[in-house]
Design a protein around this motif. Structure first.
Motif, PDB file in Angstrom:
ATOM      1  N   ASP A 158       0.822  -1.215   0.000  1.00 41.41           N
ATOM      2  CA  ASP A 158       0.000   0.000   0.000  1.00 41.41           C
ATOM      3  C   ASP A 158       0.859   1.269   0.000  1.00 41.41           C
ATOM      4  O   ASP A 158       0.372   2.351  -0.352  1.00 41.41           O
ATOM      5  CB  ASP A 158      -0.933   0.039   1.215  1.00 41.41           C
ATOM      6  N   ALA A 183       2.917   1.988  -1.996  1.00 40.61           N
ATOM      7  CA  ALA A 183       3.011   2.415  -3.395  1.00 40.61           C
ATOM      8  C   ALA A 183       2.070   3.581  -3.680  1.00 40.61           C
ATOM      9  O   ALA A 183       2.247   4.308  -4.659  1.00 40.61           O
ATOM     10  CB  ALA A 183       2.664   1.242  -4.314  1.00 40.61           C
ATOM     11  N   ALA A 184       1.077   3.746  -2.835  1.00 41.50           N
ATOM     12  CA  ALA A 184       0.032   4.754  -3.048  1.00 41.50           C
ATOM     13  C   ALA A 184       0.233   5.886  -2.054  1.00 41.50           C
ATOM     14  O   ALA A 184      -0.027   5.730  -0.872  1.00 41.50           O
ATOM     15  CB  ALA A 184      -1.348   4.119  -2.861  1.00 41.50           C
ATOM     16  N   TRP A 195       7.381   6.141  -5.179  1.00 40.94           N
ATOM     17  CA  TRP A 195       6.200   5.265  -5.155  1.00 40.94           C
ATOM     18  C   TRP A 195       6.252   4.374  -6.394  1.00 40.94           C
ATOM     19  O   TRP A 195       6.001   4.835  -7.507  1.00 40.94           O
ATOM     20  CB  TRP A 195       4.916   6.105  -5.141  1.00 40.94           C
ATOM     21  N   ASP A 227       4.736  -1.661  -6.327  1.00 42.51           N
ATOM     22  CA  ASP A 227       4.269  -2.373  -5.137  1.00 42.51           C
ATOM     23  C   ASP A 227       5.099  -2.071  -3.882  1.00 42.51           C
ATOM     24  O   ASP A 227       5.140  -2.856  -2.947  1.00 42.51           O
ATOM     25  CB  ASP A 227       4.221  -3.887  -5.408  1.00 42.51           C
ATOM     26  N   SER A 253      -8.190  -1.384   1.363  1.00 48.46           N
ATOM     27  CA  SER A 253      -7.652  -1.726   0.057  1.00 48.46           C
ATOM     28  C   SER A 253      -8.647  -2.540  -0.766  1.00 48.46           C
ATOM     29  O   SER A 253      -8.292  -3.126  -1.770  1.00 48.46           O
ATOM     30  CB  SER A 253      -6.318  -2.465   0.210  1.00 48.46           C
ATOM     31  N   GLN A 261       0.511   9.251  -9.850  1.00 47.84           N
ATOM     32  CA  GLN A 261       0.910   8.573  -8.612  1.00 47.84           C
ATOM     33  C   GLN A 261      -0.303   8.102  -7.807  1.00 47.84           C
ATOM     34  O   GLN A 261      -0.159   7.209  -6.971  1.00 47.84           O
ATOM     35  CB  GLN A 261       1.824   9.455  -7.754  1.00 47.84           C
ATOM     36  N   ASP A 262      -1.468   8.682  -8.070  1.00 47.56           N
ATOM     37  CA  ASP A 262      -2.661   8.257  -7.328  1.00 47.56           C
ATOM     38  C   ASP A 262      -3.395   7.093  -7.987  1.00 47.56           C
ATOM     39  O   ASP A 262      -4.338   6.547  -7.395  1.00 47.56           O
ATOM     40  CB  ASP A 262      -3.596   9.448  -7.105  1.00 47.56           C
ATOM     41  N   THR A 263      -2.966   6.709  -9.185  1.00 53.75           N
ATOM     42  CA  THR A 263      -3.571   5.505  -9.778  1.00 53.75           C
ATOM     43  C   THR A 263      -3.249   4.279  -8.910  1.00 53.75           C
ATOM     44  O   THR A 263      -4.034   3.337  -8.865  1.00 53.75           O
ATOM     45  CB  THR A 263      -3.076   5.262 -11.223  1.00 53.75           C
ATOM     46  N   ASN A 264      -2.117   4.323  -8.201  1.00 54.37           N
ATOM     47  CA  ASN A 264      -1.807   3.232  -7.265  1.00 54.37           C
ATOM     48  C   ASN A 264      -2.860   3.132  -6.154  1.00 54.37           C
ATOM     49  O   ASN A 264      -3.175   2.040  -5.684  1.00 54.37           O
ATOM     50  CB  ASN A 264      -0.426   3.441  -6.629  1.00 54.37           C
ATOM     51  N   GLY A 265      -3.351   4.271  -5.716  1.00 52.08           N
ATOM     52  CA  GLY A 265      -4.418   4.278  -4.708  1.00 52.08           C
ATOM     53  C   GLY A 265      -5.739   3.822  -5.308  1.00 52.08           C
ATOM     54  O   GLY A 265      -6.517   3.122  -4.654  1.00 52.08           O
ATOM     55  N   ALA A 266      -5.974   4.209  -6.565  1.00 54.06           N
ATOM     56  CA  ALA A 266      -7.215   3.807  -7.227  1.00 54.06           C
ATOM     57  C   ALA A 266      -7.257   2.294  -7.401  1.00 54.06           C
ATOM     58  O   ALA A 266      -8.275   1.646  -7.129  1.00 54.06           O
ATOM     59  CB  ALA A 266      -7.348   4.513  -8.575  1.00 54.06           C
ATOM     60  N   ARG A 306      -6.135   0.159  -5.594  1.00 57.17           N
ATOM     61  CA  ARG A 306      -6.386  -0.478  -4.294  1.00 57.17           C
ATOM     62  C   ARG A 306      -7.766  -0.167  -3.705  1.00 57.17           C
ATOM     63  O   ARG A 306      -8.124  -0.703  -2.660  1.00 57.17           O
ATOM     64  CB  ARG A 306      -5.294  -0.061  -3.309  1.00 57.17           C
TER      65      ARG A 306
END
Lengths: 394, 394
Positions: free
Chosen positions: A227, A229-230, A360, A363, B4, B72-77, B79
């Motif tokens: 996580d 990574a985000a 970031w 993973d 997540s 960089q927020d696509t990683n949050g998306a 999840r």
């Protein structure tokens, strides 16, 4: 230390108003509508969690500024602004989140009363607190006026901090240092993330001694493992685990001033790839700090960092910092300069940045960052003094 | 319990998308750009403190929605959203807070690629997260499109909560009840306001049992004495004093759902005028709760309260409530219905409100409020069960 008086001297507010008016005059702006809450606070001292409704500082080129907002919030303005009572102006509650009226209709009438029907009016086109509807309403209500984009006009005046502001940031940094060390100490396998976020937040608000803590403009960010990574995931009820990195991106806040800083903790033995990234990042941070001197440009910091990242084969793909100081949610940055290759802004003594080269990847993530002050000569000063490394708890 | 994964079932998101599309179709909207973070979360599950940069859910009348935001927020998306990876779209970092580029230029190209160059595009004109500049940029970049105001189109779909959502609000209410009782118990002369705010915040984030606490969309509000005249002053380092009233406006938050509630504590013996206001307010609250039944209108609640206030000679001059549920800073309201005399929205089972008849006079304030659920019949249910009175500690 009550917040029922403005935090700065009248002389300081006068200096800020003057500086802003010089910039307005250079742009031919007769009156500025400052809707950004951080600009309202910087210009007048206004403070309160009322920015979810429309409000503004009306700043004419000459004469007294006016704080304008919802009727019930004039009580807060009376208690916080460096202005006479007569300079505080309210609008009726039935303008609030109405399907029939818009507060900008009221503001337009106020501007007409002040003689600005045909004026050149500056508005903050790119701001959370100046909606598209606010803009089109002003256009409709003030057809004779010329409404021009004054985005960040005030923010740019805020880039170089006064000694009084730097003193506030040092108090914020003392809180940051306390909560960052606290988080690094408390992190352990089995600790629920929300419980740790709870403790960090409480420590931030307790403050340091008599310097009570204000609410930071961003909540603690502390994602773990993949996580991480985000960069902007907030906490959950998961527990910290052995074999995972967690970064803590945290800021103390003193009277709305911030000094954010990130460190990363690893529970167990870090993998070699993370240690290589750590080494490159520390090298990049040191190179960036050395480049962060007056006369250099914002991009020089980014390029110095970038060289170290390139050598390590890490493509961050993001800017590596932004100015910080006075702020309100949702952002503790000032939205002017960006530490990136294309930004050639000249660094000046008194500028303050969050030098923020977060990494970031797909993973994993790693954050080691500093809040910095551009000095009169030499490399930047870091507001906090925390070892630049991954904190390993094996 | 991780964040997540989206907090709701795919069936629930499908239901929401369908409901929203019916409303889009009725308005002739081909594609909706949802920039309000609460609408993004409601439609897809997206969650993260990334709303300080431009991002949106692109919702076409047919086909898959797209979450669009900073790279960089696509990683949050990845999840958090209930969408395939291919439905997550990022823009380069040099669009972020740039003086040269605007993220809406990127979005416009995305919309063209999707075939919406000549479409009727709905945008949320009145929203913190759709700036005036975002609007003018879209107008410039999509000259063939028809860009129409779809403010609160999604928010209106959210007014009636599903059973799953009500369950989340009950969890939020359990946290509210805990922290409100905690604050009322801890309040005493000599207690620093920031120390109390620190404890309240920590308790909220700890949550109740396995139901971990999320960050509320508004910080605790707890002004004392004459400062209680100002509804939105935040805390400072002053101590609580005998002879002063303090109101606590607080909400627990569970997976972004809220259930705010206010109570007032008085240290010492309350003055007679405050006891009279308390009696009138309690009478007004009871009358309002009785009027808060399906088939009645929003204004019926306001008028029932207003009658009691009128009899006591108190002119509140403000609406007395708003819908609550899923929210992000800076507001925990939903910005649709207002409990005020002019709002004739019909109350339906499953609607939820913060019934919020705060009294803020020249030099004192009083808050006794309830989060309520409109039932299938009869008066509203209160989410919390805390005695409706001033808590006197003499």
């Amino acid at each position: 230390m009550s917040n029922s008086v403005p935090p700065f001297s009248s002389a300081e507010y006068d200096r800020r108003l003057h500086k802003t008016r010089v910039a307005m005059e250079a742009r031919g702006i007769d009156v500025l509508i400052a809707t950004d809450p951080s600009n309202q606070a910087w210009l007048t001292g206004y403070d309160g969690w009322s920015f979810y409704v429309h409000q503004a500082v009306i700043l004419p080129l000459e004469g007294t500024p006016v704080w304008w907002g919802r009727n019930q919030d004039t009580n807060g303005a009376v208690r916080t602004v460096d202005l006479e009572r007569t300079a505080i102006s309210g609008y009726p509650d039935n303008y609030v989140q109405s399907t029939e009226r818009h507060p900008m209709q009221h503001l337009a009438r106020r501007l007409k009363m002040m003689g600005y029907e045909n004026a050149r009016i500056g508005v903050e086109m790119e701001n959370y607190y100046f909606s598209a509807k606010a803009y089109t309403t002003l256009l409709t209500e003030l057809p004779q006026a010329e409404i021009v984009d004054a985005t960040a006009l005030v923010n740019w005046q805020r880039t170089v901090k006064s000694m009084e502001e730097i003193a506030f940031m040092r108090k914020a940094a003392a809180i940051t240092q306390k909560i960052q060390n606290f988080a690094l100490e408390r992190a352990e396998p089995g600790m629920r993330k929300n419980d740790l976020a709870a403790e960090i937040t409480a420590e931030a608000i307790r403050g340091v001694g008599d310097d009570w803590g204000d609410y930071p403009a961003i909540v603690p960010l502390l994602p773990s493992g993949t996580d991480a990574a985000a960069p902007h995931l907030t906490w959950n009820g998961d527990v910290m685990k052995t074999g995972e990195a967690t970064f803590f991106e945290l800021s103390g806040c003193y009277r709305r001033y911030h000094a954010p800083l990130s460190r990363t903790v690893f529970l167990g033995k870090p993998p070699a790839f993370l240690e290589r990234a750590e080494a490159a990042l520390i090298e990049g941070l040191e190179a960036g700090l050395a480049a962060a001197r007056p006369g250099n440009r914002a991009c020089d910091i980014a390029n110095a960092l970038g060289d170290a990242m390139d050598r390590a084969g890490i493509d961050r793909g993001a800017r590596c910092g932004y100015p910080v100081g006075l702020s309100y949610p949702p952002d503790w940055g000032e939205r002017t300069i960006s530490l990136r290759p294309e930004d050639e802004t000249i660094l000046q003594p008194g500028m303050t940045f969050h030098f923020m080269p977060g990494i970031w990847m797909e993973d994993w993530g790693l954050e080691i960052t500093e809040s910095i002050l551009i000095r009169h000569a030499g490399p930047a000063e870091t507001f906090c003094k925390i070892p630049r490394k991954i904190f390993v708890k094996d």
